[in-house]
Design an enzyme around this catalytic site. Structure first.
Site, mmCIF file in Angstrom:
data_model
loop_
_atom_site.group_PDB
_atom_site.id
_atom_site.type_symbol
_atom_site.label_atom_id
_atom_site.label_comp_id
_atom_site.label_asym_id
_atom_site.label_seq_id
_atom_site.Cartn_x
_atom_site.Cartn_y
_atom_site.Cartn_z
ATOM 1 N N CYS A 98 9.481 1.905 3.462
ATOM 2 C CA CYS A 98 10.407 0.825 3.806
ATOM 3 C C CYS A 98 11.811 1.366 4.014
ATOM 4 O O CYS A 98 12.648 0.712 4.602
ATOM 5 C CB CYS A 98 10.412 -0.238 2.728
ATOM 6 N N GLU A 100 9.087 -3.820 13.169
ATOM 7 C CA GLU A 100 8.912 -2.752 12.184
ATOM 8 C C GLU A 100 7.586 -2.076 12.517
ATOM 9 O O GLU A 100 6.518 -2.658 12.326
ATOM 10 C CB GLU A 100 8.851 -3.335 10.762
ATOM 11 N N SER A 152 5.354 -6.905 3.543
ATOM 12 C CA SER A 152 5.925 -7.196 4.858
ATOM 13 C C SER A 152 6.705 -8.516 4.813
ATOM 14 O O SER A 152 6.468 -9.370 3.945
ATOM 15 C CB SER A 152 4.801 -7.274 5.887
ATOM 16 N N PHE A 184 0.810 -1.225 0.000
ATOM 17 C CA PHE A 184 0.000 0.000 0.000
ATOM 18 C C PHE A 184 0.839 1.270 0.000
ATOM 19 O O PHE A 184 0.368 2.333 -0.402
ATOM 20 C CB PHE A 184 -0.955 0.019 1.219
ATOM 21 N N GLU A 213 -4.943 -3.784 -2.002
ATOM 22 C CA GLU A 213 -6.379 -3.536 -2.006
ATOM 23 C C GLU A 213 -6.730 -2.260 -1.238
ATOM 24 O O GLU A 213 -7.853 -1.769 -1.320
ATOM 25 C CB GLU A 213 -7.128 -4.752 -1.420
ATOM 26 N N LYS A 272 -1.026 -7.178 -9.203
ATOM 27 C CA LYS A 272 -2.008 -7.224 -8.099
ATOM 28 C C LYS A 272 -1.575 -6.153 -7.093
ATOM 29 O O LYS A 272 -0.696 -6.370 -6.273
ATOM 30 C CB LYS A 272 -1.994 -8.618 -7.452
HETATM 31 P P1 NAD Z 1 1.536 -6.519 3.145
HETATM 32 O O1 NAD Z 1 2.573 -7.569 3.277
HETATM 33 O O2 NAD Z 1 0.406 -6.502 4.103
HETATM 34 O O3 NAD Z 1 0.869 -6.571 1.682
HETATM 35 C C1 NAD Z 1 1.662 -6.615 0.513
HETATM 36 C C2 NAD Z 1 0.867 -7.330 -0.582
HETATM 37 O O4 NAD Z 1 0.596 -8.672 -0.156
HETATM 38 C C3 NAD Z 1 -0.484 -6.679 -0.865
HETATM 39 O O5 NAD Z 1 -0.720 -6.702 -2.253
HETATM 40 C C4 NAD Z 1 -1.468 -7.566 -0.110
HETATM 41 O O6 NAD Z 1 -2.739 -7.619 -0.712
HETATM 42 C C5 NAD Z 1 -0.804 -8.929 -0.155
HETATM 43 N N1 NAD Z 1 -1.116 -9.762 1.018
HETATM 44 C C6 NAD Z 1 -1.470 -9.332 2.255
HETATM 45 N N2 NAD Z 1 -1.656 -10.382 3.074
HETATM 46 C C7 NAD Z 1 -1.410 -11.499 2.340
HETATM 47 C C8 NAD Z 1 -1.429 -12.903 2.637
HETATM 48 N N3 NAD Z 1 -1.733 -13.355 3.847
HETATM 49 N N4 NAD Z 1 -1.111 -13.756 1.656
HETATM 50 C C9 NAD Z 1 -0.778 -13.320 0.413
HETATM 51 N N5 NAD Z 1 -0.750 -11.996 0.091
HETATM 52 C C10 NAD Z 1 -1.057 -11.100 1.034
HETATM 53 O O7 NAD Z 1 2.317 -5.120 3.155
HETATM 54 P P2 NAD Z 1 1.704 -3.653 3.201
HETATM 55 O O8 NAD Z 1 1.164 -3.410 4.565
HETATM 56 O O9 NAD Z 1 0.843 -3.431 2.026
HETATM 57 O O10 NAD Z 1 3.034 -2.794 2.980
HETATM 58 C C11 NAD Z 1 3.905 -2.437 4.007
HETATM 59 C C12 NAD Z 1 5.061 -3.410 4.106
HETATM 60 O O11 NAD Z 1 5.756 -3.449 2.866
HETATM 61 C C13 NAD Z 1 6.095 -2.986 5.138
HETATM 62 O O12 NAD Z 1 6.533 -4.132 5.819
HETATM 63 C C14 NAD Z 1 7.212 -2.386 4.302
HETATM 64 O O13 NAD Z 1 8.490 -2.417 4.882
HETATM 65 C C15 NAD Z 1 7.155 -3.276 3.099
HETATM 66 N N6 NAD Z 1 7.785 -2.619 1.963
HETATM 67 C C16 NAD Z 1 9.011 -3.062 1.609
HETATM 68 C C17 NAD Z 1 9.664 -2.458 0.565
HETATM 69 C C18 NAD Z 1 11.026 -2.926 0.151
HETATM 70 O O14 NAD Z 1 11.488 -2.474 -0.877
HETATM 71 N N7 NAD Z 1 11.685 -3.809 0.879
HETATM 72 C C19 NAD Z 1 9.056 -1.401 -0.150
HETATM 73 C C20 NAD Z 1 7.790 -0.987 0.247
HETATM 74 C C21 NAD Z 1 7.162 -1.618 1.310
#
Ligand code: NAD
Length: 498
Positions: free
Chosen positions: A283, A383, A228, A151, A178, A175
């Site tokens: 991040c 985090e 994450s 997000f 959401e 994808k």
């Molecule tokens: P998230 O892990 O909740 O979601 C990421 C994606 O995974 C979304 O598209 C979501 O719909 C999907 N998802 C969520 N739960 C899932 C599940 N149980 N099974 C399969 N798919 C699932 O992350 P977020 O809250 O959207 O974003 C924040 C996180 O992203 C933070 O941890 C941040 O550090 C990380 N991030 C990392 C980088 C990097 O380059 N390392 C860059 C941006 C964000």
């Protein structure tokens, strides 16, 4: 309640799909639902993959000139309409408009990088490797690739991958998160305007069901994921178990090491920018300031003074920092402030109860500063992903480096000092993938690759830059001989150069 529905984008057009599951999309500065978004079922994902698969032979076989012409046109459209995209980002993510514009600018950089695909994907040629035998290599696209994004950068993270994947000749199913899905569809519409054939880029919305369908789909060759760490690990393990090439970028806990000789005004400004920009939902945000004795008290004074001037509010107004993404996330982040006090830390500035220049129902939490955070506290180890900046005091450079290297993440870090020797040593010793020297958010430019170490990246390839090109192509080596009078004769020995 607003009932506008955001559809998937399949085969160059909006698609409703068969699933009836939906979710709400909020304007976080108002705390109000602005639209609903469809959640794809496995059958909906299958339709998107089928579209991408059908588009692959023509797109993968199109000339590099044709593919990069589309990228050049896309770059022009995106640049001309970047303010519109920034407004979409602010309306669903909440970050202030100037920050959203910065996100778009960093995405544009990758589009510009991908415009050079003709050069980037060149192979090598060795003439006469053996007598009359030439050897050359070429890079070819993989097929259908999936991109799953978080997000916090609804446009930039898709743009880390999309332009490189597409210019290299792949077709894509994206994808997005959401929570703020509109930017991804907007990008797909602009790509169509730029001349991209239908089916080359598809967008499906949804949650775990859609992601798992992509991870296990026979026709998906590769997965690029950002999110994450627990989900990144799941994506990596499931995707590779199903024979796919996977790069899964995970979470972070980034430290800023401040040596006593550093310019403290630069450090204080940088800590504010990197700690509270985008409400800490980056991040590459700095979440821990590691202050080497005796610098902490003076530094905290300068940071606190600056925090007092920050305006929290609706990103469409004159604000420095916007809301958090959801009410649940805001409450979770705020919970760490109580935890810090329980664990013996000192809460210097408490962001709860901030008076925000925005909607009464907005998901507000003000900038928060916590000193003397014990490294055993979850405030230090988790985090938090919000506007909470911790200070940890250490007695030496060595103690600071040891602390940073003991963490489970290795995304970004920075050192602040005027001592070139110390900075050089830090660059060599630190076990982190992206390092800043007097630079707080060291996100590499598009022609270097982005990615962390340890639990911040699962897989071998970073995003964009040369590693992005490698990830989205596979090399083929060709050994070729055109008959001449020297050929002939049976020889069962292993081929070698003669
Ligand atoms: P998230 O892990 O909740 O979601 C990421 C994606 O995974 C979304 O598209 C979501 O719909 C999907 N998802 C969520 N739960 C899932 C599940 N149980 N099974 C399969 N798919 C699932 O992350 P977020 O809250 O959207 O974003 C924040 C996180 O992203 C933070 O941890 C941040 O550090 C990380 N991030 C990392 C980088 C990097 O380059 N390392 C860059 C941006 C964000």
């Amino acid at each position: 309640m607003n009932t506008e529905m955001l559809d998937h984008w399949i085969d160059g057009a909006p698609a409703k799909g068969e699933s009836t599951r939906t979710g709400a999309v909020y304007d976080p500065a108002l705390g109000e639902v602005t639209k609903q978004v469809r959640y794809a079922s496995a059958a909906d994902v299958d339709a998107a993959v089928a579209s991408a698969r059908a588009a692959f032979p023509a797109w993968g076989g199109a000339s590099i000139a044709k593919r990069t012409q589309v990228m050049f046109a896309f770059r022009e459209i995106l640049n001309a309409r970047k303010d519109e995209l920034a407004e979409i980002i602010t309306g669903e993510h909440g970050k202030v408009l100037s920050d959203a514009a910065g996100e778009v600018a960093r995405g544009l950089e990758v589009v510009e990088f991908a415009c050079g695909m003709a050069h980037l994907s060149k192979g090598g040629f060795s003439a006469n490797a053996s007598t009359g035998v030439d050897v050359y290599s070429l890079r070819q696209p993989l097929g259908v690739v999936a991109i799953i994004s978080p997000f916090n950068f609804p446009a930039m993270v898709p743009l880390w991958f999309l332009p490189v994947a597409v210019a290299a000749g792949n077709t894509v199913v994206l994808k997005p998160s959401e929570k703020d899905p509109s930017a991804a569809v907007w990008l797909a519409e602009r790509l169509k305007e730029a001349g991209l054939p239908d089916g080359v880029v598809n967008v499906v919305h949804g949650d775990k069901e859609a992601v798992d369908a992509l991870l296990t789909h026979d026709d998906v060759a590769a997965i690029s994921f950002v999110g994450s760490t627990p989900i990144a690990r799941h994506v990596y393990e499931t995707g590779t178990a199903h024979g796919k090439r996977v790069q899964a970028l995970g979470g972070a806990k980034n430290h800023m090491l401040v040596l006593p000789d550093a310019d403290l005004d630069l450090v204080a400004d940088s800590a504010i920018n990197a700690g509270f920009g985008s409400a800490g939902e980056r991040c590459m945000a700095v979440s821990v300031v590691v202050a080497v004795d005796p610098v902490a008290d003076e530094l905290i004074g300068r940071i606190t003074e600056r925090m007092g001037k920050l305006v929290v509010g609706d990103g469409r107004r004159e604000s420095d920092m916007g809301p958090l993404i959801t009410a649940d996330h805001r409450d979770k982040v705020a919970g760490y402030i109580d935890l810090a006090a329980d664990d013996g830390a000192e809460v210097v500035v408490d962001g709860r109860g901030v008076e925000a220049d925005g909607g009464a129902g907005g998901f507000w939490l003000g900038p928060t500063l916590i000193d003397k955070v014990p490294t055993t506290s979850t405030v230090y180890t988790d985090e938090i992903f919000g506007p909470v900046l911790s200070v940890v005091r250490v007695s030496s450079y060595g103690e600071g480096v040891e602390l940073i290297n003991s963490g489970r993440y290795g995304n970004g870090t920075a050192i602040f000092t005027n001592d070139g020797g110390a900075a050089r040593r830090f660059v060599n010793e630190i076990e982190v993938g992206m390092v800043g020297v007097n630079v707080p958010i060291p996100v590499p430019v598009a022609y270097h690759s982005f990615g962390g170490w340890k639990q911040s990246l699962f897989g071998d390839a970073k995003a964009y830059g040369p590693q992005g090109v490698d990830f989205y192509t596979r090399e083929k080596a060709v050994t070729s001989r055109w008959l001449d009078p020297s050929h002939g004769g049976v020889d069962l020995g292993f081929p070698r150069s003669v």
